[in-house]
Every structure is written in structure tokens, then in C-alpha cells.
Design a protein around this motif. Structure first.
Motif, PDB file in Angstrom:
ATOM      1  N   LYS A   1      64.795 -16.773  18.883  1.00  0.00           N
ATOM      2  CA  LYS A   1      63.849 -15.833  18.283  1.00  0.00           C
ATOM      3  C   LYS A   1      62.618 -15.655  19.164  1.00  0.00           C
ATOM      4  CE  LYS A   1      63.522 -17.886  14.326  1.00  0.00           C
ATOM      5  NZ  LYS A   1      63.151 -18.249  12.954  1.00  0.00           N
ATOM      6  N   ALA A   2      62.253 -16.680  19.929  1.00  0.00           N
ATOM      7  CA  ALA A   2      61.077 -16.603  20.800  1.00  0.00           C
ATOM      8  C   ALA A   2      61.355 -15.822  22.079  1.00  0.00           C
ATOM      9  CB  ALA A   2      60.594 -18.014  21.138  1.00  0.00           C
TER      10      ALA A   2
ATOM     11  N   ASP B   1      67.015 -17.458   7.596  1.00  0.00           N
ATOM     12  CA  ASP B   1      65.820 -16.775   8.085  1.00  0.00           C
ATOM     13  C   ASP B   1      65.757 -15.323   7.636  1.00  0.00           C
ATOM     14  OD1 ASP B   1      64.709 -18.910   9.329  1.00  0.00           O
ATOM     15  OD2 ASP B   1      65.308 -18.335  11.350  1.00  0.00           O
ATOM     16  N   THR B   2      66.861 -14.753   7.199  1.00  0.00           N
ATOM     17  CA  THR B   2      66.872 -13.334   6.880  1.00  0.00           C
ATOM     18  C   THR B   2      66.456 -13.085   5.443  1.00  0.00           C
ATOM     19  OG1 THR B   2      69.223 -13.444   6.365  1.00  0.00           O
ATOM     20  CG2 THR B   2      68.604 -12.733   8.588  1.00  0.00           C
TER      21      THR B   2
ATOM     22  N   ALA C   1      73.734 -15.864  15.681  1.00  0.00           N
ATOM     23  CA  ALA C   1      73.459 -14.995  14.530  1.00  0.00           C
ATOM     24  C   ALA C   1      74.203 -15.412  13.283  1.00  0.00           C
ATOM     25  CB  ALA C   1      73.780 -13.542  14.878  1.00  0.00           C
TER      26      ALA C   1
ATOM     27  N   TYR D   1      70.404 -12.799  20.107  1.00  0.00           N
ATOM     28  CA  TYR D   1      70.756 -13.183  18.752  1.00  0.00           C
ATOM     29  C   TYR D   1      72.248 -13.342  18.533  1.00  0.00           C
ATOM     30  CZ  TYR D   1      65.922 -12.423  17.625  1.00  0.00           C
ATOM     31  OH  TYR D   1      64.563 -12.516  17.590  1.00  0.00           O
TER      32      TYR D   1
ATOM     33  N   ALA E   1      70.362 -19.402  10.773  1.00  0.00           N
ATOM     34  CA  ALA E   1      69.999 -18.007  10.974  1.00  0.00           C
ATOM     35  C   ALA E   1      70.074 -17.243   9.666  1.00  0.00           C
ATOM     36  CB  ALA E   1      70.906 -17.376  12.022  1.00  0.00           C
TER      37      ALA E   1
ATOM     38  N   LYS F   1      62.306 -12.561  24.074  1.00  0.00           N
ATOM     39  CA  LYS F   1      62.287 -11.113  23.887  1.00  0.00           C
ATOM     40  C   LYS F   1      63.587 -10.522  24.422  1.00  0.00           C
ATOM     41  CE  LYS F   1      57.318 -10.672  24.283  1.00  0.00           C
ATOM     42  NZ  LYS F   1      56.736 -11.821  24.921  1.00  0.00           N
TER      43      LYS F   1
ATOM     44  N   TRP G   1      67.987 -21.705  17.330  1.00  0.00           N
ATOM     45  CA  TRP G   1      67.664 -20.422  16.718  1.00  0.00           C
ATOM     46  C   TRP G   1      66.192 -20.071  16.941  1.00  0.00           C
ATOM     47  CZ3 TRP G   1      69.511 -16.041  15.602  1.00  0.00           C
ATOM     48  CH2 TRP G   1      68.954 -15.211  14.642  1.00  0.00           C
ATOM     49  N   ASP G   2      65.306 -21.056  16.784  1.00  0.00           N
ATOM     50  CA  ASP G   2      63.883 -20.811  17.033  1.00  0.00           C
ATOM     51  C   ASP G   2      63.640 -20.392  18.481  1.00  0.00           C
ATOM     52  OD1 ASP G   2      63.189 -21.362  14.412  1.00  0.00           O
ATOM     53  OD2 ASP G   2      62.579 -23.438  14.831  1.00  0.00           O
TER      54      ASP G   2
END
Length: 89
Positions: free
Chosen positions: A61-62, A88-89, A80, A76, A85, A64, A57-58
């Protein structure tokens, strides 16, 4: 017929959450049948899987959106619905 991408993503995530919820009761029953040594092994295996999913997940997220291969263009979607995940929200 076209499908709204956001609606599909939300339904896809909800389906995975529902599946996890459905399996939780069975999982708890099976874990209760294990002895202490086997339960401890399960804890270690689950913590390793959690760490792996969290690292994935990290990495996502890194990334783009739009960079890299077609598989990373909507990064994602693949994780997701994972438990890490959701935290993180």
C-alpha cells in the motif's frame, strides 16, 4: 482475444477466495485431530504468518503504482486476495 484487466483481477481474487474456502473444512477437520499443544503451535504459526502477510500488504500500500521495478508496477495484485487485504476494504 484480449482479457479485461479488471475482470481478470476480480476473477483471480475470487479463485483464491474459493480455494481458501474449499480448504477451510479440511483444515478444521485436521485441527480437530491435534492435541492442545499442537493446536497452540498452529495458532502461533498462523499468527506469525498473518503478521507477515499484513506487513507485506502495508508495504504494498505504501508503494505508488508505477514506481520501482516491473514487479511493483501493479503492486496490489500479489496480495489483493489475502485475508488481511480483505479486511482493509
Amino acid at each position: 482475444m484480449t482479457v479485461d484487466s479488471d475482470a481478470w483481477d476480480a476473477q483471480h481474487q475470487q479463485n483464491l477466495i474459493d480455494l481458501a474456502d474449499d480448504l477451510a473444512e479440511l483444515d478444521a477437520a485436521l485441527l480437530a485431530q491435534l492435541g492442545p499443544v499442537d493446536r497452540a503451535r498452529q495458532v502461533r504459526a498462523r499468527e506469525a504468518l498473518w503478521a507477515y502477510a499484513d506487513a507485506m500488504w502495508d508495504a504494498v500500500k505504501a508503494t505508488k503504482p508505477g514506481e520501482g521495478s516491473p514487479a511493483t508496477r501493479n503492486p496490489y495484485n500479489c496480495v489483493a486476495a489475502s485475508p488481511t487485504a480483505a479486511l482493509d476494504t
